[in-house]
Enzyme design. Structure first.
Site, PDB file in Angstrom:
ATOM      1  N   CYS A  24       0.708  -1.401   0.060  1.00  0.00           N
ATOM      2  CA  CYS A  24       0.040   0.019  -0.042  1.00  0.00           C
ATOM      3  C   CYS A  24       0.841   1.273  -0.071  1.00  0.00           C
ATOM      4  O   CYS A  24       0.387   2.036  -0.672  1.00  0.00           O
ATOM      5  CB  CYS A  24      -0.946   0.169   1.359  1.00  0.00           C
ATOM      6  SG  CYS A  24      -0.268  -0.158   2.750  1.00  0.00           S
ATOM      7  N   HIS A  44      -1.951   0.182   7.020  1.00  0.00           N
ATOM      8  CA  HIS A  44      -2.426   0.522   5.601  1.00  0.00           C
ATOM      9  C   HIS A  44      -2.179   2.128   5.487  1.00  0.00           C
ATOM     10  O   HIS A  44      -1.662   2.904   6.372  1.00  0.00           O
ATOM     11  CB  HIS A  44      -3.779   0.525   5.376  1.00  0.00           C
ATOM     12  CG  HIS A  44      -4.274   0.708   4.049  1.00  0.00           C
ATOM     13  ND1 HIS A  44      -3.772  -0.012   3.102  1.00  0.00           N
ATOM     14  CD2 HIS A  44      -5.220   1.434   3.395  1.00  0.00           C
ATOM     15  CE1 HIS A  44      -4.366   0.275   1.976  1.00  0.00           C
ATOM     16  NE2 HIS A  44      -5.213   1.178   2.025  1.00  0.00           N
ATOM     17  N   ASP A  90      -8.189   5.937  -2.149  1.00  0.00           N
ATOM     18  CA  ASP A  90      -7.137   4.927  -1.921  1.00  0.00           C
ATOM     19  C   ASP A  90      -6.817   4.221  -3.152  1.00  0.00           C
ATOM     20  O   ASP A  90      -7.578   3.485  -3.646  1.00  0.00           O
ATOM     21  CB  ASP A  90      -7.982   3.911  -0.923  1.00  0.00           C
ATOM     22  CG  ASP A  90      -6.949   2.894  -0.290  1.00  0.00           C
ATOM     23  OD1 ASP A  90      -5.871   2.665  -0.702  1.00  0.00           O
ATOM     24  OD2 ASP A  90      -7.494   2.104   0.548  1.00  0.00           O
TER      25      ASP A  90
END
Length: 671
Positions: free
Chosen positions: A424, A468, A484
């Site tokens: 991520c 994350h 995201d």
């Protein structure tokens, strides 16, 4: 080796008990110490035991002193200090071996036992889990057994009896310990200050990310925090737990920079939908941020904290112990401000934030910058640029993995144009550089995503592997908007959690663990263990002044005041001690503490079973004479047992060789 006469103290039994105590209490520290420290301890312990058992010569006093100086010097070179948690524990462990080597009196042995008790406490500076507590209870049992061994000068008790007596002593102190734990007035702060390194080595998010750091957390199953919602729990895709907000990049890593220290008020939050009220139990991380469901509406009142302009909830001090706090959040919100409706100072402040969200190092990421600038030339609208970037990540051959290849040069350019495999933080960093190059203010937000609901107690459990990173972009008319980019590559990461997203890396492992009866059984065991751990954390480790006040109120002690509580506690301890004393003096069952008397009573019970019970007025000689007349064939055995008993009981209590003879004679006696 040169032999000499074995030392009078300690005997082999006492030496082995002390040795066992020091080894057991040092085992948990082995992984935390330099390898040479436990080796020094083991070598010194073996040397001294051989000295006792085989009469091996010990080094002279000057050599022991010189070696002690070398140990201290080694600790100093290893830690650059002899103070603090890590250096202090290493020094005590090594010096315990040296003290065992030069021990020559019972006083020295008692000192080693007390050092053993102290080392038990030091283990809790590293871990306060249930397994640690259980293991330290076992070590305390052995250490107390060592004290009993040192007091047993005739070596009359065997190992089982010593451990049993140790357990009885500890059990007798348990009621007093519980009373003190529950009722002794709690202070709001720590009783003593921990050393500066007491919180080192903790796993968790950092206020700086470098490509690969969050993917390392995905390998950790350690607990990050637990959440107890007052009502409905938000769906997995809405469980963004907001942590550090990163503004500044030097080309290799991202940091909060000076933005974290700005105390400006946050942008007004326009909320929609359901409000979530919840209580977070945060594990210590030695950082200042308090994790909150994105986005919190205010700071918590349980801890000295404030809500920053970028909606971080920051504590006034680092979180060095487990804390509980209550927050309220909205997952559907709009973080916007009408610049025309605010004063000049607020306008300047917002312009400063937006300029900070466009910062990029001059000589880094040339290819990524060129791509972002091309998008700006192609799409004039910022929202169109954002959507195009997400489409780019979705349609190009990018892969989501927590085992990305090593990137040694420009990590963002290498990831975006060569490797295209990342976690991520790779996607968040690359997206931020693309957007800033295209003139879209962007920042990186780190935290956690998802979590699993424990079906037993209904609490949400978030672990380090749920860490994350995502982005927020500034869009005119909408303000800061969450984006995201990981969701464009691996939507299952957002919708279903980290396990589902990473199952491609280890398909066989995930199929075995998550599927079938074995996976279900393991998950049930983990859920129950988590419930037990949570109860331990809340009622033992988290038993603070607030919980004590609630317990006192439930018991009706809240009206007594501080002095009344102390008086009640004192009376309770006196009553417990009185009950224990009465039990000790009035009990009529169990084995007596005197092993000689114990063996003789066993002899009498054997005769009583064949109709030759001892009368209350009969002494040992009279009883032996009467029984010998009744059973002449047993006369020799009866006379020998009686003679050994009288010699041990009344004449030669320190004669070590007679007690085994009495024990053997009673064991072989079968009337």
């Amino acid at each position: 080796m040169i032999l000499r006469k074995a030392p009078l103290f300690p005997n082999l039994t006492a030496a082995l008990w002390i040795c066992a105590t020091l080894i057991l209490v040092s085992i948990p520290h082995i992984s935390r110490l330099p390898i040479w420290v436990p080796l020094v301890l083991v070598v010194l312990l073996i040397w001294r035991v051989l000295s006792v058992a085989k009469s091996y010569r010990l080094p002279p006093t000057w050599a022991q002193f010189a070696f002690a100086l070398l140990v201290v010097a080694g600790i100093f070179l290893e830690y650059r200090t002899v103070f603090g948690r890590d250096a202090g524990v290493a020094l005590i462990v090594a010096l315990c071996g040296l003290k065992f080597m030069e021990m020559h009196s019972r006083r020295d042995a008692l000192l080693l036992c007390f050092l053993g008790y102290f080392l038990i406490i030091t283990n809790f500076l590293y871990s306060q889990t249930i397994p640690t507590a259980l293991y330290m209870t076992l070590v305390m049992l052995v250490t107390t057994g060592t004290l009993i061994t040192l007091s047993d000068k005739t070596d009359a008790l065997n190992t089982r009896q010593r451990l049993r007596l140790s357990g009885v002593l500890l059990a007798q102190g348990l009621p007093v310990m519980l009373l003190l734990f529950v009722l002794f007035p709690r202070v709001t702060g720590p009783i003593w200050g921990l050393p500066k390194d007491a919180n080192s080595g903790q796993v968790g998010l950092s206020d700086t990310i470098e490509l690969g750091t969050i993917s390392e957390l995905s390998l950790s199953d350690e607990l990050a925090f637990r959440v107890d919602f007052d009502g409905e729990i938000p769906p997995p895709s809405a469980r963004y737990w907001r942590g550090p907000v990163l503004w500044y990049s030097n080309g290799k890593n991202w940091t909060a920079g000076f933005q974290r220290d700005l105390e400006n008020t946050p942008i007004p939050l326009q909320t929609r939908g359901q409000r979530y009220d919840y209580t977070v139990t945060l594990e210590p991380n030695n950082k200042r941020w308090l994790l909150a469901l994105d986005a919190p509406i205010q700071a918590t009142s349980q801890i000295s904290s404030r809500l920053h302009h970028d909606y971080q909830v920051l504590s006034a001090r680092p979180i060095r112990s487990r804390v509980r706090y209550q927050l309220s959040s909205y997952t559907d919100y709009r973080m916007d401000v009408d610049l025309s409706a605010v004063n000049t100072v607020q306008q300047q402040r917002m312009q400063f934030y937006l300029r900070s969200a466009l910062q990029l190092p001059d000589r880094a990421h040339p290819k990524t910058k060129a791509l972002g600038q091309a998008w700006r030339a192609e799409f004039k609208d910022s929202e169109a640029i954002v959507n195009h970037a997400l489409k780019y990540f979705n349609q190009e051959p990018f892969y989501y993995t927590f085992m990305p290849p090593l990137m040694l040069d420009d990590s963002v350019d290498q990831f975006l144009f060569e490797m295209r495999r990342g976690f991520c933080e790779h996607y968040a960093a690359a997206f931020a550089v693309l957007m800033r190059s295209a003139g879209v203010p962007t920042r990186i937000v780190t935290g956690y995503l998802g979590g699993r609901v424990n079906p037993i107690n209904g609490m949400l459990v978030v672990r380090q592997r749920d860490a994350h990173a995502w982005n927020e972009v500034w869009l005119e008319g909408r303000g800061w908007v969450r984006v995201d980019p990981t969701g464009a590559v691996a939507p299952e990461r957002v919708e279903q959690g980290i396990d589902s997203a990473l199952s491609a890396d280890f398909p066989d492992l995930f199929d075995t663990v998550q599927g079938g009866a074995l996976g279900e059984l393991l998950q049930q065991l983990q859920d129950r263990w988590d419930v037990l751990n949570n109860a331990w954390n809340q009622w033992v480790l988290g038993y603070d002044s607030a919980r004590q006040a609630s317990i006192s109120q439930w018991l009706g002690f809240d009206r007594l005041g501080w002095r009344g509580l102390v008086i009640t506690l004192t009376i309770g301890i006196v009553l417990v001690l009185a009950v224990l004393a009465a039990w000790m003096f009035t009990r009529r069952y169990g084995q007596p503490l005197d092993p000689v008397q114990q063996l003789y009573l066993r002899f009498c019970r054997k005769l009583a079973r064949v109709g030759l019970a001892r009368e209350p007025h009969e002494g040992p000689l009279d009883f032996a004479q009467r029984v010998s007349l009744a059973r002449p064939e047993l006369k020799n055995s009866i006379q020998r047992i009686t003679d050994l008993y009288i010699r041990l009981r009344y004449r030669e209590q320190t004669h070590d060789s007679l007690l085994p003879s009495l024990r053997l004679a009673v064991r072989r006696f079968h009337p």
